[in-house]
Design a protein around this motif. Structure first.
Motif, PDB file in Angstrom:
ATOM      1  N   HIS A 135       0.594  -0.618  -0.120  1.00 24.68           N
ATOM      2  CA  HIS A 135      -0.151   0.021  -0.241  1.00 24.68           C
ATOM      3  C   HIS A 135       0.979   0.908   0.433  1.00 24.68           C
ATOM      4  O   HIS A 135       1.392   1.335  -0.052  1.00 24.68           O
ATOM      5  CB  HIS A 135      -0.393   0.171   1.191  1.00 24.68           C
ATOM      6  CG  HIS A 135      -2.083  -1.156   1.136  1.00 24.68           C
ATOM      7  ND1 HIS A 135      -1.521  -2.235   1.859  1.00 24.68           N
ATOM      8  CD2 HIS A 135      -2.997  -1.145   0.255  1.00 24.68           C
ATOM      9  CE1 HIS A 135      -3.357  -2.864   1.958  1.00 24.68           C
ATOM     10  NE2 HIS A 135      -3.522  -2.174   0.817  1.00 24.68           N
ATOM     11  N   SER A 136       1.005   2.417  -1.104  1.00 23.39           N
ATOM     12  CA  SER A 136       1.152   3.442  -0.887  1.00 23.39           C
ATOM     13  C   SER A 136       0.141   5.091  -0.688  1.00 23.39           C
ATOM     14  O   SER A 136      -0.222   4.562  -1.386  1.00 23.39           O
ATOM     15  CB  SER A 136       2.320   3.374  -1.521  1.00 23.39           C
ATOM     16  OG  SER A 136       2.810   4.663  -1.739  1.00 23.39           O
ATOM     17  N   ILE A 137       0.947   5.781   0.282  1.00 24.67           N
ATOM     18  CA  ILE A 137       0.210   6.912  -0.323  1.00 24.67           C
ATOM     19  C   ILE A 137       0.597   8.222  -1.413  1.00 24.67           C
ATOM     20  O   ILE A 137      -0.301   8.918  -1.745  1.00 24.67           O
ATOM     21  CB  ILE A 137       0.870   7.733   0.953  1.00 24.67           C
ATOM     22  CG1 ILE A 137       2.383   8.397   0.684  1.00 24.67           C
ATOM     23  CG2 ILE A 137       0.414   7.807   2.600  1.00 24.67           C
ATOM     24  CD1 ILE A 137       2.663   9.763   1.650  1.00 24.67           C
ATOM     25  N   TYR A 138       1.393   6.859  -2.371  1.00 21.87           N
ATOM     26  CA  TYR A 138       1.647   7.366  -3.753  1.00 21.87           C
ATOM     27  C   TYR A 138       0.659   6.595  -4.764  1.00 21.87           C
ATOM     28  O   TYR A 138       0.406   7.537  -5.903  1.00 21.87           O
ATOM     29  CB  TYR A 138       2.739   7.065  -4.264  1.00 21.87           C
ATOM     30  CG  TYR A 138       3.965   8.214  -3.623  1.00 21.87           C
ATOM     31  CD1 TYR A 138       3.996   9.624  -3.256  1.00 21.87           C
ATOM     32  CD2 TYR A 138       4.511   6.955  -2.577  1.00 21.87           C
ATOM     33  CE1 TYR A 138       4.888   9.946  -2.287  1.00 21.87           C
ATOM     34  CE2 TYR A 138       5.745   7.341  -1.386  1.00 21.87           C
ATOM     35  CZ  TYR A 138       5.430   8.749  -1.813  1.00 21.87           C
ATOM     36  OH  TYR A 138       6.811  10.204  -0.683  1.00 21.87           O
ATOM     37  N   PHE A 139      -0.310   6.243  -4.306  1.00 25.46           N
ATOM     38  CA  PHE A 139      -1.368   5.220  -5.241  1.00 25.46           C
ATOM     39  C   PHE A 139      -2.384   7.130  -4.779  1.00 25.46           C
ATOM     40  O   PHE A 139      -2.400   7.805  -4.449  1.00 25.46           O
ATOM     41  CB  PHE A 139      -1.772   3.857  -4.215  1.00 25.46           C
ATOM     42  CG  PHE A 139      -1.024   2.844  -4.981  1.00 25.46           C
ATOM     43  CD1 PHE A 139      -0.274   3.404  -5.553  1.00 25.46           C
ATOM     44  CD2 PHE A 139      -1.163   2.205  -3.846  1.00 25.46           C
ATOM     45  CE1 PHE A 139       0.698   1.938  -5.463  1.00 25.46           C
ATOM     46  CE2 PHE A 139       0.291   0.836  -3.758  1.00 25.46           C
ATOM     47  CZ  PHE A 139       0.781   0.881  -4.735  1.00 25.46           C
ATOM     48  N   PRO A 140      -3.255   7.008  -5.832  1.00 29.93           N
ATOM     49  CA  PRO A 140      -4.487   7.555  -6.305  1.00 29.93           C
ATOM     50  C   PRO A 140      -5.721   6.985  -5.051  1.00 29.93           C
ATOM     51  O   PRO A 140      -5.310   6.026  -4.248  1.00 29.93           O
ATOM     52  CB  PRO A 140      -5.096   6.484  -7.440  1.00 29.93           C
ATOM     53  CG  PRO A 140      -4.227   6.239  -8.235  1.00 29.93           C
ATOM     54  CD  PRO A 140      -3.236   5.707  -7.244  1.00 29.93           C
ATOM     55  N   PRO A 141      -5.939   7.914  -4.490  1.00 24.01           N
ATOM     56  CA  PRO A 141      -6.308   7.950  -3.093  1.00 24.01           C
ATOM     57  C   PRO A 141      -7.770   7.699  -3.414  1.00 24.01           C
ATOM     58  O   PRO A 141      -9.024   8.242  -3.198  1.00 24.01           O
ATOM     59  CB  PRO A 141      -6.469  10.077  -2.697  1.00 24.01           C
ATOM     60  CG  PRO A 141      -6.288  10.521  -4.041  1.00 24.01           C
ATOM     61  CD  PRO A 141      -5.693   9.729  -5.234  1.00 24.01           C
ATOM     62  N   GLN A 142      -7.720   6.703  -2.679  1.00 22.17           N
ATOM     63  CA  GLN A 142      -9.207   5.705  -4.002  1.00 22.17           C
ATOM     64  C   GLN A 142      -9.437   5.002  -3.390  1.00 22.17           C
ATOM     65  O   GLN A 142      -8.421   3.828  -3.013  1.00 22.17           O
ATOM     66  CB  GLN A 142     -10.084   6.095  -4.907  1.00 22.17           C
ATOM     67  CG  GLN A 142      -8.950   5.507  -6.064  1.00 22.17           C
ATOM     68  CD  GLN A 142      -9.430   5.437  -6.673  1.00 22.17           C
ATOM     69  OE1 GLN A 142      -9.721   6.322  -7.605  1.00 22.17           O
ATOM     70  NE2 GLN A 142      -9.668   4.720  -7.762  1.00 22.17           N
TER      71      GLN A 142
ATOM     72  N   ALA B 135      -6.973   1.183  -2.909  1.00 21.70           N
ATOM     73  CA  ALA B 135      -5.676   0.438  -3.908  1.00 21.70           C
ATOM     74  C   ALA B 135      -4.522   0.089  -3.304  1.00 21.70           C
ATOM     75  O   ALA B 135      -3.601   0.610  -2.507  1.00 21.70           O
ATOM     76  CB  ALA B 135      -5.503   2.203  -4.124  1.00 21.70           C
TER      77      ALA B 135
ATOM     78  N   THR C  80       1.082   8.202  -8.351  1.00 21.99           N
ATOM     79  CA  THR C  80       0.375   9.357  -9.305  1.00 21.99           C
ATOM     80  C   THR C  80       1.303  10.336  -9.166  1.00 21.99           C
ATOM     81  O   THR C  80       0.924  11.742  -9.455  1.00 21.99           O
ATOM     82  CB  THR C  80      -0.902   9.912  -8.390  1.00 21.99           C
ATOM     83  OG1 THR C  80      -0.313  10.028  -6.873  1.00 21.99           O
ATOM     84  CG2 THR C  80      -1.365   8.686  -8.175  1.00 21.99           C
ATOM     85  N   SER C  81       2.525  10.992  -8.660  1.00 19.85           N
ATOM     86  CA  SER C  81       4.015  11.784  -8.649  1.00 19.85           C
ATOM     87  C   SER C  81       5.068  11.211  -9.229  1.00 19.85           C
ATOM     88  O   SER C  81       5.053   9.369  -9.319  1.00 19.85           O
ATOM     89  CB  SER C  81       4.139  12.318  -7.237  1.00 19.85           C
ATOM     90  OG  SER C  81       4.825  10.906  -6.479  1.00 19.85           O
TER      91      SER C  81
END
Lengths: 252, 252, 252, 252
Positions: B54-61, B73, B97-98
């Motif tokens: 899991h990661s905070i770089y995936f889309p926030p959904q 995600a 996403t970044s």
């Protein structure tokens, strides 16, 4: 140094500390459905404010209040106490402006839930369909499969086809992140066009939520807002027309 | 506090721990070619899930599953065990996403490879040419020049002109970052229009990959998906048309 | 964990360690003027590579080389040794993709300059004027006012009106950040349309730079590239036309 | 390693240390109203520079000065000393390029205010109405309700309807963040079209601010700038036309 996210409880909040509460999230989103429901419940139940959340992930601006006061964009925590049915509300001006911020904020909201020993989270939102809906349904999602029967019994629709890609923002992420902490969480989404603030959709979400948490809240005044809104839209359109006339006369 | 990237292995994964495996990356990308190949192999070989990322770089959904369950995600690790030919698969819903997140995630994937003592990485992707292709080739790139003869012998095309600017995302970065850790890595790209999910291109990548790793996987059913996809597109187009009719009748 | 910016010196670089060198920065930018000058000098002087810089602020992709090898986007350090006139070159594939990354990278470049005891920095760039220029001038900027007379004497134009808003990226930031470390720095900008790679502008920058550092470099072959480029553009235009024809015949 | 935000005081600033000063913020913004007022006051009062602020959140570029010198984008602190009425000015080239940077910078400005024992902050800005205004009003916002009577008496308009969504950037955030530190802060916004630098709006803000802080500053020359600006716009338009002609003759 400013904290990336800060949660502050009001001094008076100790006395109002909720017992095994349910957390209801109603931050801004599609059709403002979640926001309408949560803020209406706070108003009707007379819930009291217990805390504030500020963050550098909110838009970099202050909000102007009626009395000339400016305040930081924020989220707020409200508490309603009623034996065995305590509620905590999470509402506010904005969600994150960045993708990473969405995760960090939603995780902080789950930390708050854990601190307050929340037994279940309801996140509220709108499900935009792109066209006007006559009798908006309430769609649902859960973070533990055992929660489904209770929700279906309460009239929540589960249809995998519909919220196709997923649920964006706090209403969605809190389900995933709460699961990692072992907290049950349910998302209720009112079907809505997505173009306008939608009190009719909000009223349907409220009716089902009220049944699920067994806290009666009369949705009448929320329905009343629907006709108020129509008037507002009329005034807004007329206002724009008048302003255009004024500008023309200024130039002319 | 949430981790920026978290890798969790399932409790059962200890027993399934692969021995000197090959890592096959098939995350979403151009024409979903890599994703199709890796997920098809997982299915056909009956590989078992051993971990989640899991990661905070995936889309926030959150992603909605058929049973009403919402989940974060994520990326997933699967393992297939076969004496001397163990495979680990890296698949998932999204990439970063970044820009910075792409580097941080790809580096984490290489850490996983190092932990699992991976002896070679295959990253899979599509190479978009902007027009339909009758007999899609499989283009390649390596992170050590000694790997070339084996790949050319297997039918991989190396043509510097073609993937002009470079290879974007995990499929590319893992080659560069694995080299820094001394792990061999190869990228296989199926030529594709880039407009549609492309099972025909995926079948060609699968055929060559299967030969290279000496693990036979029948590509027939992947070819079958091509016709399924055509049906899906037809249904989708028709569905849109019906919805439009409905809206018209609603307004009218 | 991957470093945000990493600087690695080659093992052989100890023997080639420059003595009180001048640093010449020629990263990609407007008209690729700086890149052309620096890479041409490296080629003509036979400068040797001494280090590499990688960063998560570069675009998240690998570059494909002619032999099928993929490598991370990077910056490179080259060294030319000549008694009392040692040079270090900073060149590479990309600059930062984010605003903050620009500052962090430029500061790292200045750290490298400090470590290598650089006595002066020349940053090279293009100054886009939006139209073709017949006899491109070389415009300048300095980070210490005492540097001006020497530059004016060498034919550099100083005109406040012209680089209006400022100098963006490493070529500019290194002047400001080097000043904080007490290192003299000069920016030389070749006037250019900004639409195309501009070897004519680069030749003019080279002529002045060569004079300033008292290291003769024959600009002839750089001038030759101007006619090569015209041929390349013709081929490119023709190639596009042919491809279009091919696609048409494919569809037809 | 570069600091994300650095505040440096000049060596001479110790002697000029203000006593219980008022801080006046006039960074770039809508119509450059705040910038015009603060820089005009610095000029007319002969305030002296006491410090500089640099940040990786400013645009990644250097500013070119008339003498060929390049310097980092920066904010500056100026001090005006007058018994019992000391003033500190915060002016500069830019605000943050990122949302998070806005918060971090505004918080740093409030740290500076706290260090300098500032007794009140005035932030200055423009309030864009989208059309030309004949007699621009000065709108206000406060961070403590008790400040209102004094401001209304000085002619500041408070109208909740008008700055609808809020006040963006430092002028707004400093109110919210100063409140958390117990520092009074007031925002004065000159009504302006938002399309052009607006010295007429600035003159009105200056008149009211001057009254509030009881430091007389003659606004005449600011009014003069209005006619200068008209000439500048004429020249600019003409310049563009000439350049176009030149390009045409070049091509022709």
């Amino acid at each position: 140094m400013i904290e990336e996210i800060s949660v502050r409880y009001l001094d008076t909040s100790a006395e109002k500390k909720p017992v095994d509460p349910i957390l209801i999230e109603g931050l801004p989103g599609i059709g403002q459905v979640g926001k309408l429901v949560a803020e209406y419940m706070i108003h009707m139940l007379g819930a009291e404010k217990i805390g504030e959340i500020h963050s550098i992930y909110f838009p970099p601006q202050v909000i102007l209040e009626e009395n000339g006061m400016a305040r930081l964009a924020r989220n707020e925590l409200y508490c309603y106490r009623s034996l065995g049915k305590d509620l905590v509300f999470l509402v506010g001006d904005h969600q994150s402006t960045s993708n990473e911020g969405h995760y960090l904020l939603a995780d902080q909201y789950c930390s708050v839930a854990e601190e307050l020993k929340v037994k279940r989270i309801y996140t509220l939102g709108g499900f935009g369909v792109g066209h006007l809906v006559n009798d908006p349904r309430v769609l649902g999602a859960v973070n533990r499969v055992e929660l489904l029967p209770e929700l279906k019994a309460a009239g929540v629709t589960f249809n995998r086809e519909e919220p196709g890609g997923g649920i964006i923002g706090a209403a969605g992420l809190m389900l995933g992140l709460a699961a990692q902490r072992g907290i049950d969480a349910v998302c209720l989404m009112g079907e809505t066009s997505g173009y306008l603030v939608d009190p009719m959709s909000a009223a349907n979400v409220l009716t089902i939520l009220s049944k699920l948490i067994d806290v009666p809240v009369d949705p009448t005044k929320l329905n009343d807002r629907a006709s108020e809104m129509e008037k507002f839209i009329e005034k807004f359109v007329e206002g724009n027309r008048l302003q255009k006339d004024e500008e023309l006369s200024y130039i002319g």
